[in-house]
Design an enzyme around this catalytic site. Structure first.
Site, PDB file in Angstrom:
ATOM      1  N   HIS A  17       0.836  -1.203   0.000  1.00 27.89           N
ATOM      2  CA  HIS A  17       0.000   0.000   0.000  1.00 27.89           C
ATOM      3  C   HIS A  17       0.872   1.254   0.000  1.00 27.89           C
ATOM      4  O   HIS A  17       1.591   1.505   0.965  1.00 27.89           O
ATOM      5  CB  HIS A  17      -0.877  -0.044   1.257  1.00 27.89           C
ATOM      6  CG  HIS A  17      -1.869   1.058   1.378  1.00 27.89           C
ATOM      7  ND1 HIS A  17      -1.971   1.847   2.488  1.00 27.89           N
ATOM      8  CD2 HIS A  17      -2.828   1.491   0.514  1.00 27.89           C
ATOM      9  CE1 HIS A  17      -2.956   2.711   2.326  1.00 27.89           C
ATOM     10  NE2 HIS A  17      -3.488   2.521   1.140  1.00 27.89           N
ATOM     11  N   ARG A  18       0.851   1.990  -1.088  1.00 30.69           N
ATOM     12  CA  ARG A  18       1.707   3.183  -1.291  1.00 30.69           C
ATOM     13  C   ARG A  18       3.193   2.803  -1.252  1.00 30.69           C
ATOM     14  O   ARG A  18       4.036   3.609  -0.854  1.00 30.69           O
ATOM     15  CB  ARG A  18       1.408   4.272  -0.255  1.00 30.69           C
ATOM     16  CG  ARG A  18      -0.073   4.605  -0.093  1.00 30.69           C
ATOM     17  CD  ARG A  18      -0.313   5.725   0.902  1.00 30.69           C
ATOM     18  NE  ARG A  18      -1.692   5.716   1.385  1.00 30.69           N
ATOM     19  CZ  ARG A  18      -2.165   6.407   2.405  1.00 30.69           C
ATOM     20  NH1 ARG A  18      -1.354   7.220   3.059  1.00 30.69           N
ATOM     21  NH2 ARG A  18      -3.413   6.328   2.781  1.00 30.69           N
ATOM     22  N   GLU A  44       0.245  -0.687  -4.697  1.00 29.77           N
ATOM     23  CA  GLU A  44      -0.904   0.223  -4.812  1.00 29.77           C
ATOM     24  C   GLU A  44      -0.359   1.632  -4.714  1.00 29.77           C
ATOM     25  O   GLU A  44       0.535   1.906  -3.900  1.00 29.77           O
ATOM     26  CB  GLU A  44      -1.893  -0.044  -3.676  1.00 29.77           C
ATOM     27  CG  GLU A  44      -3.201   0.717  -3.777  1.00 29.77           C
ATOM     28  CD  GLU A  44      -3.237   2.062  -3.059  1.00 29.77           C
ATOM     29  OE1 GLU A  44      -4.275   2.733  -3.113  1.00 29.77           O
ATOM     30  OE2 GLU A  44      -2.218   2.475  -2.448  1.00 29.77           O
ATOM     31  N   ASP A  46      -1.365   6.141  -5.496  1.00 29.03           N
ATOM     32  CA  ASP A  46      -2.432   7.145  -5.644  1.00 29.03           C
ATOM     33  C   ASP A  46      -2.033   8.169  -6.691  1.00 29.03           C
ATOM     34  O   ASP A  46      -0.884   8.626  -6.708  1.00 29.03           O
ATOM     35  CB  ASP A  46      -2.655   7.847  -4.306  1.00 29.03           C
ATOM     36  CG  ASP A  46      -2.981   6.855  -3.206  1.00 29.03           C
ATOM     37  OD1 ASP A  46      -4.093   6.318  -3.207  1.00 29.03           O
ATOM     38  OD2 ASP A  46      -2.087   6.592  -2.363  1.00 29.03           O
ATOM     39  N   HIS A  59      -0.776  10.731  -2.352  1.00 31.15           N
ATOM     40  CA  HIS A  59      -2.064  10.405  -1.728  1.00 31.15           C
ATOM     41  C   HIS A  59      -2.881  11.634  -1.357  1.00 31.15           C
ATOM     42  O   HIS A  59      -4.058  11.736  -1.686  1.00 31.15           O
ATOM     43  CB  HIS A  59      -1.841   9.539  -0.481  1.00 31.15           C
ATOM     44  CG  HIS A  59      -3.109   9.184   0.225  1.00 31.15           C
ATOM     45  ND1 HIS A  59      -3.672   9.987   1.201  1.00 31.15           N
ATOM     46  CD2 HIS A  59      -3.961   8.134   0.074  1.00 31.15           C
ATOM     47  CE1 HIS A  59      -4.793   9.442   1.629  1.00 31.15           C
ATOM     48  NE2 HIS A  59      -5.000   8.310   0.971  1.00 31.15           N
ATOM     49  N   GLU A 118      -4.737   3.929  -8.075  1.00 30.93           N
ATOM     50  CA  GLU A 118      -5.973   4.529  -7.554  1.00 30.93           C
ATOM     51  C   GLU A 118      -6.037   5.975  -8.021  1.00 30.93           C
ATOM     52  O   GLU A 118      -5.189   6.799  -7.648  1.00 30.93           O
ATOM     53  CB  GLU A 118      -6.039   4.475  -6.026  1.00 30.93           C
ATOM     54  CG  GLU A 118      -7.362   5.055  -5.564  1.00 30.93           C
ATOM     55  CD  GLU A 118      -7.438   5.423  -4.084  1.00 30.93           C
ATOM     56  OE1 GLU A 118      -6.647   4.927  -3.266  1.00 30.93           O
ATOM     57  OE2 GLU A 118      -8.318   6.250  -3.766  1.00 30.93           O
ATOM     58  N   LYS A 120      -7.202   9.451  -7.633  1.00 32.78           N
ATOM     59  CA  LYS A 120      -7.711  10.225  -6.487  1.00 32.78           C
ATOM     60  C   LYS A 120      -8.537  11.395  -7.009  1.00 32.78           C
ATOM     61  O   LYS A 120      -8.057  12.528  -7.094  1.00 32.78           O
ATOM     62  CB  LYS A 120      -6.531  10.753  -5.661  1.00 32.78           C
ATOM     63  CG  LYS A 120      -5.999   9.752  -4.662  1.00 32.78           C
ATOM     64  CD  LYS A 120      -6.801   9.759  -3.374  1.00 32.78           C
ATOM     65  CE  LYS A 120      -6.340   8.680  -2.413  1.00 32.78           C
ATOM     66  NZ  LYS A 120      -7.369   7.846  -1.854  1.00 32.78           N
ATOM     67  N   ASP A 239       0.000  -2.255   4.475  1.00 34.24           N
ATOM     68  CA  ASP A 239       1.162  -1.410   4.787  1.00 34.24           C
ATOM     69  C   ASP A 239       2.372  -2.263   5.152  1.00 34.24           C
ATOM     70  O   ASP A 239       3.486  -1.738   5.225  1.00 34.24           O
ATOM     71  CB  ASP A 239       0.830  -0.494   5.979  1.00 34.24           C
ATOM     72  CG  ASP A 239      -0.198   0.561   5.626  1.00 34.24           C
ATOM     73  OD1 ASP A 239      -0.201   1.033   4.472  1.00 34.24           O
ATOM     74  OD2 ASP A 239      -0.996   0.925   6.520  1.00 34.24           O
TER      75      ASP A 239
END
Ligand code: G3P
Ligand code: CA
Length: 256
Positions: A17-18, A44, A46, A59, A118, A120, A239
């Site tokens: 995640h990120r 993943e 953003d 993000h 993703e 945003k 994470d």
């Protein structure tokens, strides 16, 4: 349903995640490279857009937390953004830049990872961003390793319309059955629910019956990780990819 490569062979796939954001500033090339080195199946990230039209990975809409500057990313030019330190929250680490999508893809193209981009666009809409993202992906011929998601149903439906062969997923926190109905109505490939939805009776099995992939976020606790593995969730977005990979390996060993 279009799954990602890893989901077809190993379940669940583990997405960072990120990037590896426990060790490196989130959504930076350092965090992405570290996720790759850890052995994550995917990343993943953003995506937003600068005032002069550059697609960038970040993000937060406002940059106070990430760069220590109280300004919205959408109001900066690419050049202005490039002068900020994306590693502000990691003062002991070297300075980092906010990567452009182009910089990310030029690295990613040489890996075997999957990426979940993703978009945003729930706070600021970024009109026509879907076609710009698609153009960038197609420059590298990466449709089979990219998953698009958004909290904006309109946006993922538009992406599915532009590229029926691209895996498109609706992101949501509440009302899982409403989300499933939307996915079925618009021919989406997957749902990306907040992990609490995995405890909603019958929801995951209903998705499976309808051939809708389920990728949960953000799964950080070992208890939820094990529960999700038992349920046959397709992907865990976490994470802590090192922990998730360890738990998945233990599970696989016990069953073999
Ligand atoms: O894509 C899953 C998850 O990242 C959505 O929430 O706020 O972490 O972008 P957020
Ligand atoms: Ca995200």
């Amino acid at each position: 349903m279009r799954t990602c490569n890893t989901e077809e062979t190993t379940k669940p796939a583990i997405f960072a995640h990120r990037g590896a954001r426990l060790e490196f500033p989130e959504n930076t090339m350092s965090a992405f490279r570290a996720a790759y080195d850890l052995g994550a199946d995917g990343i993943e990230l953003d995506l937003q857009r600068t005032a002069d039209g550059v697609l960038v990975i970040c993000h937060d809409e406002n940059l106070e937390r990430l760069a220590g500057v109280n300004v919205d990313l959408k109001d900066l030019t690419w050049r202005q953004l490039s002068e900020l330190n994306a590693g502000h929250a990691f003062p002991e680490s070297p300075e980092e830049r906010f990567p452009s999508l182009e910089e990310f893809l030029s690295w990613f193209a040489w890996t075997s990872l999957t990426v979940n981009i993703e978009i945003k666009n729930s706070v600021y809409p970024f009109p026509l961003i879907e076609s710009e993202v698609l153009y960038a992906i197609d420059q590298y011929k990466l449709r089979d390793r990219v998953i698009i998601s958004s909290f904006s149903l309109e946006s993922v439906v538009e992406m599915k319309h532009l590229a029926p062969d691209l895996s498109c997923a609706f992101l949501f926190k509440r009302h899982p059955y409403r989300a499933l109905n939307a996915a079925l109505e618009y021919g989406l490939d997957a749902l990306h629910p907040h992990y609490a939805n995995t405890f909603v009776p019958g929801f995951v099995s209903r998705c499976r019956r309808h051939n809708i992939a389920v990728r949960l976020w953000t799964v950080n606790s070992p208890r939820v990780t094990r529960f999700a593995i038992r349920q046959g969730i397709d992907t865990l977005i976490t994470d802590d990819p090192a922990q998730a990979l360890r738990i998945r390996d233990e599970w696989t060993m016990r069953r073999s």
